[in-house]
Design a protein around this motif. Structure first.
Motif, PDB file in Angstrom:
ATOM      1  N   LEU A  76      50.914  -4.983 -56.709  1.00  0.00           N
ATOM      2  CA  LEU A  76      50.546  -6.174 -55.948  1.00  0.00           C
ATOM      3  C   LEU A  76      49.044  -6.339 -56.035  1.00  0.00           C
ATOM      4  CD1 LEU A  76      52.548  -5.203 -52.746  1.00  0.00           C
ATOM      5  CD2 LEU A  76      53.211  -6.989 -54.355  1.00  0.00           C
ATOM      6  N   PHE A  77      48.577  -7.578 -55.977  1.00  0.00           N
ATOM      7  CA  PHE A  77      47.141  -7.780 -55.840  1.00  0.00           C
ATOM      8  C   PHE A  77      46.778  -7.447 -54.405  1.00  0.00           C
ATOM      9  CE2 PHE A  77      47.876 -10.666 -59.476  1.00  0.00           C
ATOM     10  CZ  PHE A  77      46.974 -10.090 -60.350  1.00  0.00           C
ATOM     11  N   TYR A  78      45.662  -6.753 -54.229  1.00  0.00           N
ATOM     12  CA  TYR A  78      45.213  -6.385 -52.889  1.00  0.00           C
ATOM     13  C   TYR A  78      44.943  -7.645 -52.079  1.00  0.00           C
ATOM     14  CZ  TYR A  78      42.124  -4.708 -49.197  1.00  0.00           C
ATOM     15  OH  TYR A  78      41.557  -4.453 -47.991  1.00  0.00           O
ATOM     16  N   ASN A  79      45.494  -7.679 -50.877  1.00  0.00           N
ATOM     17  CA  ASN A  79      45.336  -8.827 -49.994  1.00  0.00           C
ATOM     18  C   ASN A  79      44.722  -8.332 -48.683  1.00  0.00           C
ATOM     19  OD1 ASN A  79      45.617 -10.999 -48.301  1.00  0.00           O
ATOM     20  ND2 ASN A  79      47.711 -11.489 -48.939  1.00  0.00           N
ATOM     21  N   PRO A  80      43.399  -8.479 -48.513  1.00  0.00           N
ATOM     22  CA  PRO A  80      42.742  -7.916 -47.331  1.00  0.00           C
ATOM     23  C   PRO A  80      43.259  -8.498 -46.018  1.00  0.00           C
ATOM     24  CG  PRO A  80      41.172  -9.188 -48.649  1.00  0.00           C
ATOM     25  CD  PRO A  80      42.460  -9.132 -49.402  1.00  0.00           C
ATOM     26  N   THR A  81      43.630  -9.780 -45.999  1.00  0.00           N
ATOM     27  CA  THR A  81      44.116 -10.356 -44.734  1.00  0.00           C
ATOM     28  C   THR A  81      45.455  -9.749 -44.351  1.00  0.00           C
ATOM     29  OG1 THR A  81      45.072 -12.223 -45.937  1.00  0.00           O
ATOM     30  CG2 THR A  81      42.886 -12.543 -45.008  1.00  0.00           C
ATOM     31  N   LYS A  82      46.305  -9.479 -45.336  1.00  0.00           N
ATOM     32  CA  LYS A  82      47.604  -8.858 -45.044  1.00  0.00           C
ATOM     33  C   LYS A  82      47.414  -7.438 -44.520  1.00  0.00           C
ATOM     34  CE  LYS A  82      52.163  -8.338 -47.089  1.00  0.00           C
ATOM     35  NZ  LYS A  82      52.970  -8.526 -48.295  1.00  0.00           N
ATOM     36  N   MET A  83      46.478  -6.700 -45.140  1.00  0.00           N
ATOM     37  CA  MET A  83      46.203  -5.337 -44.681  1.00  0.00           C
ATOM     38  C   MET A  83      45.658  -5.355 -43.247  1.00  0.00           C
ATOM     39  SD  MET A  83      47.089  -3.198 -46.916  1.00  0.00           S
ATOM     40  CE  MET A  83      47.465  -3.020 -48.632  1.00  0.00           C
ATOM     41  N   GLN A  84      44.788  -6.317 -42.941  1.00  0.00           N
ATOM     42  CA  GLN A  84      44.218  -6.418 -41.595  1.00  0.00           C
ATOM     43  C   GLN A  84      45.301  -6.773 -40.585  1.00  0.00           C
ATOM     44  OE1 GLN A  84      41.133  -5.482 -40.698  1.00  0.00           O
ATOM     45  NE2 GLN A  84      41.872  -5.757 -38.634  1.00  0.00           N
ATOM     46  N   GLN A  85      46.242  -7.632 -40.978  1.00  0.00           N
ATOM     47  CA  GLN A  85      47.338  -7.992 -40.080  1.00  0.00           C
ATOM     48  C   GLN A  85      48.174  -6.764 -39.739  1.00  0.00           C
ATOM     49  OE1 GLN A  85      49.321 -11.079 -42.270  1.00  0.00           O
ATOM     50  NE2 GLN A  85      47.995 -12.696 -41.474  1.00  0.00           N
ATOM     51  N   LYS A  86      48.388  -5.873 -40.718  1.00  0.00           N
ATOM     52  CA  LYS A  86      49.137  -4.646 -40.439  1.00  0.00           C
ATOM     53  C   LYS A  86      48.396  -3.787 -39.428  1.00  0.00           C
ATOM     54  CE  LYS A  86      51.666  -4.129 -44.765  1.00  0.00           C
ATOM     55  NZ  LYS A  86      51.878  -3.302 -45.953  1.00  0.00           N
ATOM     56  N   VAL A  87      47.080  -3.665 -39.591  1.00  0.00           N
ATOM     57  CA  VAL A  87      46.269  -2.873 -38.662  1.00  0.00           C
ATOM     58  C   VAL A  87      46.313  -3.502 -37.276  1.00  0.00           C
ATOM     59  CG1 VAL A  87      43.909  -2.152 -38.117  1.00  0.00           C
ATOM     60  CG2 VAL A  87      44.763  -1.949 -40.451  1.00  0.00           C
ATOM     61  N   ASP A  88      46.166  -4.838 -37.217  1.00  0.00           N
ATOM     62  CA  ASP A  88      46.201  -5.545 -35.935  1.00  0.00           C
ATOM     63  C   ASP A  88      47.549  -5.363 -35.243  1.00  0.00           C
ATOM     64  OD1 ASP A  88      43.638  -6.409 -36.387  1.00  0.00           O
ATOM     65  OD2 ASP A  88      44.212  -8.454 -36.984  1.00  0.00           O
ATOM     66  N   ALA A  89      48.637  -5.487 -36.000  1.00  0.00           N
ATOM     67  CA  ALA A  89      49.975  -5.334 -35.430  1.00  0.00           C
ATOM     68  C   ALA A  89      50.172  -3.917 -34.893  1.00  0.00           C
ATOM     69  CB  ALA A  89      51.035  -5.656 -36.477  1.00  0.00           C
TER      70      ALA A  89
END
Length: 146
Positions: free
Chosen positions: A116-129
């Motif tokens: 997958l291409f790295y998606n910083p917003t998706k990674m941040q959403q996981k941390v936030d969740a």
């Protein structure tokens, strides 16, 4: 290898010229034609690789991914939740796109790679969740709610 250690081969250019079309990859003539191709917005130089064999070595990773261009850095996951994953960072976005196209589903030691291409917003959403879940659990314990 200790946690958080990166595998870096020193292939990085210290200064990138971001003013040139294509991110300043350089002047190799073979790559000149592909610079005119407009890439989708999700494409970037960082690939997130899943389903790697746990025993894969750094040299094997460089052998597999290095065929598609110069690599700036490879970071393997070595924690319980990140084993079998890696981030592969290319010097050039077109090399990353080519590796993505060629290596998605590639069989390594009986395992098929997921890229997958790295998606910083998706990674941040996981941390936030995760942090929200922890906050909710804390409040539940505090007020004795199930």
């Amino acid at each position: 290898e200790s946690p958080g250690v990166s595998i870096d081969r020193g292939l990085a250019k210290e200064a990138m010229d971001f003013g040139t079309p294509g991110g300043g990859g350089g002047g190799d003539g073979a790559a000149l034609g592909r610079r005119n191709v407009r890439l989708p917005p999700e494409v970037n130089r960082i690939l997130y690789v899943r389903n790697l064999p746990y025993k894969i070595s750094a040299d094997e990773l460089y052998d597999i991914f290095g065929k598609y261009g110069s690599i700036r850095q490879i970071r393997r996951g070595n924690g319980p939740e990140t084993r079998g994953t890696a981030f592969v960072i290319y010097d050039d976005i077109y090399d990353a796109k080519n590796a993505m196209d060629q290596l998605s589903g590639f069989n390594v030691a009986g395992r098929y790679l997921v890229l997958l291409f790295y998606n910083p917003t998706k990674m941040q959403q996981k941390v936030d969740a995760r942090s929200k879940r922890e906050d909710i659990d804390k409040l539940k314990r505090k007020y004795g709610v199930e």
